[in-house]
Design a protein around this motif. Structure first.
Motif, PDB file in Angstrom:
ATOM      1  N   PRO B   8       0.837  -1.199   0.000  1.00  0.00           N
ATOM      2  CA  PRO B   8       0.000   0.000   0.000  1.00  0.00           C
ATOM      3  C   PRO B   8       0.872   1.249   0.000  1.00  0.00           C
ATOM      4  N   ALA B   9       0.356   2.307  -0.590  1.00  0.00           N
ATOM      5  CA  ALA B   9       1.093   3.561  -0.645  1.00  0.00           C
ATOM      6  C   ALA B   9       1.268   4.138   0.757  1.00  0.00           C
ATOM      7  N   ASP B  51      -4.354   5.999  -4.442  1.00  0.00           N
ATOM      8  CA  ASP B  51      -5.316   5.297  -3.585  1.00  0.00           C
ATOM      9  C   ASP B  51      -4.714   5.126  -2.187  1.00  0.00           C
ATOM     10  N   TYR B  52      -4.170   6.223  -1.710  1.00  0.00           N
ATOM     11  CA  TYR B  52      -3.522   6.186  -0.396  1.00  0.00           C
ATOM     12  C   TYR B  52      -4.558   6.072   0.721  1.00  0.00           C
ATOM     13  N   VAL B  53      -4.328   5.154   1.614  1.00  0.00           N
ATOM     14  CA  VAL B  53      -5.189   4.992   2.779  1.00  0.00           C
ATOM     15  C   VAL B  53      -4.326   5.128   4.019  1.00  0.00           C
ATOM     16  N   PRO B  54      -4.568   6.140   4.825  1.00  0.00           N
ATOM     17  CA  PRO B  54      -3.734   6.349   6.009  1.00  0.00           C
ATOM     18  C   PRO B  54      -3.797   5.161   6.959  1.00  0.00           C
ATOM     19  N   HIS B  55      -2.815   5.028   7.750  1.00  0.00           N
ATOM     20  CA  HIS B  55      -2.685   3.889   8.645  1.00  0.00           C
ATOM     21  C   HIS B  55      -2.865   4.372  10.077  1.00  0.00           C
ATOM     22  N   PRO B  56      -4.107   4.263  10.578  1.00  0.00           N
ATOM     23  CA  PRO B  56      -4.371   4.826  11.901  1.00  0.00           C
ATOM     24  C   PRO B  56      -3.554   4.145  12.995  1.00  0.00           C
ATOM     25  N   ALA B  58      -0.412   3.331  12.884  1.00  0.00           N
ATOM     26  CA  ALA B  58       0.851   4.056  12.991  1.00  0.00           C
ATOM     27  C   ALA B  58       0.628   5.415  13.639  1.00  0.00           C
ATOM     28  N   LEU B  61       0.187   5.035  17.268  1.00  0.00           N
ATOM     29  CA  LEU B  61       1.441   4.769  17.959  1.00  0.00           C
ATOM     30  C   LEU B  61       2.083   6.103  18.353  1.00  0.00           C
ATOM     31  N   SER B  67      -8.135   3.766  17.941  1.00  0.00           N
ATOM     32  CA  SER B  67      -9.485   4.128  17.537  1.00  0.00           C
ATOM     33  C   SER B  67     -10.407   2.932  17.649  1.00  0.00           C
TER      34      SER B  67
END
Lengths: 339, 339
Positions: B8-9, B51-56, B58, B61, B67
DNA sequence: GAACCGTGCGGGAGCGCTCCCACACCTCGC
DNA sequence: GCGAGGTGTGGGAGCGCTCCCGCACGGTTC
């Protein structure tokens, strides 16, 4: 009192307390065989003393895998789905994964929203009961490399695993049972034929009848599979069959009540078999014989197949696992006395 | 086809694609007001393109908060709890949190295991229906600073929030209704008095009766709150009351059937009110008047109170929120014709 | 006694992100 | 023309953990 601000112990604290390095603590926790027994014991003491709880999120960040599985259901409140949830929760618990409950509420955009959420969380996989048979929506997950197994829905084997109950077999055993009890003039009270389950159960019923030349099978379709429609159908029935297979317990419950109103005795005049083994089946005046589905097993199997896919990766072969339903015999097909 | 290995991006990829720094991308995503509109637009294009999806995970952390919210239930399969789950899931979804389903399966050690899991995950909080009233087990969570709100259980206000239904009010309105319909010789069919809900509903019933001098109230206790025991009680009843309040719909359903067997007409001879507004209440021969509990609201409120506690921290005041039940009038207390 | 090996442990980079702070640049006002 | 102040952007440390290495030390072997 207000110890809300106590910061949880980190791996470094443990290392310091035990007089070793962070790496060693990590090794004790993950690859104990690499470390000397005495050192390990010291580390474990420190862990206990500090009440250290590792942070899988941080670990996951490093290793790349998380430990949560998505469970996407149209409605938790529906017994069928909540039983899937129970099975899935049990399996997840046993394997140390956490289950993220996604209640798609029969809304496609919400289902989609949950898929996005699972992608964000880097869930290891998902068990989903999709809202529609259309698989394109699932692609959001699959193209992200999140394995999924479908429950209660078929899927082409290249695309992934699935679990389901054999509805044809269910219809078959229901009608076979009726035949064994001597019924010959049979009626299927069904839901809309477009519902796959309904079509399959009916086909199973037909298969069973075919084996008995002298038996005949009619079908009547209810608009909705509810108590009310079952009742309605019973009231309108012209010539009574001697055996009825309702493809759902609500229909069966309504039908029985309607028949009772007309003075028809169950099982003496008409024998009735329902489907689903819902609570209502046993509560009803004449407890209903019905087809029981091992739904918890579906849920359990689904997460286990998922984990197999995740852990085995290369060696994993997709599988469409089909569970066999069973017959529960109660008063609605059992002569009051004797066998 | 096999794009399982696509990584993933990451935020850096977006930064590179948009020709800005990582910080700027982060700002666009989290504090858009800080960044120039044109830059922001460029970044958003890059996000879409990759299609970037943030990584909650990380993010969490770094920020310290996760969440996910725990939902600990004795049994998902029980309608009462699954309705809580639905409400909780809806609220969690609306606020962008994920709900971790914890099925304690009536096993204290498993409940404890889930608590540990929630501590590991650094869950922001938990909604729990505890197995026992004993609060010490909950301390595992609380001493870790994980806020929790209890559902369907009282908790002292210093310890946290809770949500519940007012069972006394429920008993009261049930019996008030019976009184309004003219019943005077009343019977409560109850479960074990040690069950708090049962005791409260009974007390509410007594309160209602007190307002009518000429009315009297008896009580009979069923070993279990099931259809079978309701039936049994109906069969054994010596002198018939003219109004019955069953503290649960199963009892009521059984009772009605038992009365029908004896030729008693409902509501003409005896009026019956159940409790819970379960499916069975409307399916039964004479649909049951019953007390409806806004259970979904409990679940929804529980997570909202939890989030308030998490977000407001200092200003948050614990609250024991009590929901009012309502009456659903059906045939079992309604004369067939007229009002 | 040198060369070798195995065992046990530690250093440190880096997972993807946030957020503090510094810096560059621009616009004013005097 | 110069400093003050404001705006927009970037550098980089660090969240808690894992895991690749490399090092130290003691025991073998010839």
């Amino acid at each position: 009192m207000d110890d809300i601000s106590v910061r949880p112990a980190r791996i470094q604290d443990v290392a310091a307390a035990a007089g070793v390095s962070v790496s060693t603590v990590s090794n004790v926790l993950n690859r104990p065989e690499r470390v000397n027994a005495r050192t390990a014991a010291r580390v474990r003491d420190a862990v206990a003393a500090l009440d250290y709880v590792p942070h899988p999120g941080a670990a996951g960040l490093r290793t790349g895998h998380s430990s949560s599985i998505g469970l996407v259901l149209p409605d938790v409140t529906n017994t069928f789905y909540s039983r899937i949830a129970r099975g899935a929760a049990d399996a997840a618990y046993d394997h140390g994964y956490s289950l993220v409950l996604c209640h798609s509420a029969d809304a496609p955009e919400r289902e989609q929203g949950y898929f996005t959420m699972l992608v964000e969380q880097r869930a290891v996989g998902a068990v989903v009961v999709p809202l529609s048979a259309d698989p394109t929506r699932l692609s959001r997950l699959r193209e992200r490399g999140i394995p999924l197994v479908l429950a209660d829905r078929a899927m082409s084997a290249e695309d992934g695993c699935s679990v389901s109950v054999d509805d044809m077999a269910g219809g078959r055993i229901a009608v076979q049972h009726l035949l064994e009890r001597g019924a010959r003039d049979l009626l299927v009270v069904n839901g809309e034929r477009t519902i796959r389950q309904c079509a399959d159960r009916h086909q199973g019923a037909r298969q069973a009848v075919r084996s008995r030349r002298e038996a005949r099978l009619e079908q009547v379709v209810a608009k909705e599979m509810t108590v009310a429609y079952g009742l309605e159908i019973a009231r309108r029935l012209d010539d009574l069959p001697d055996g009825v297979f309702c493809t759902n317990d609500f229909l069966a419950a309504g039908l029985c009540r309607g028949l009772a109103e007309r003075g028809v005795r169950i099982p003496d005049d008409v024998q009735v078999v329902g489907y689903g083994d819902l609570d209502i089946a046993s509560f009803v005046g004449t407890p209903l014989s019905t087809v029981h589905q091992p739904v918890e097993d579906l849920g359990r199997a689904a997460v286990e197949m998922l984990l197999d896919e995740v852990e085995a990766r290369a060696e994993h072969a997709h599988e469409a696992r089909v569970f066999a339903p069973g017959l529960v015999v109660r008063d609605s097909t059992r002569p009051a006395s004797g066998g």
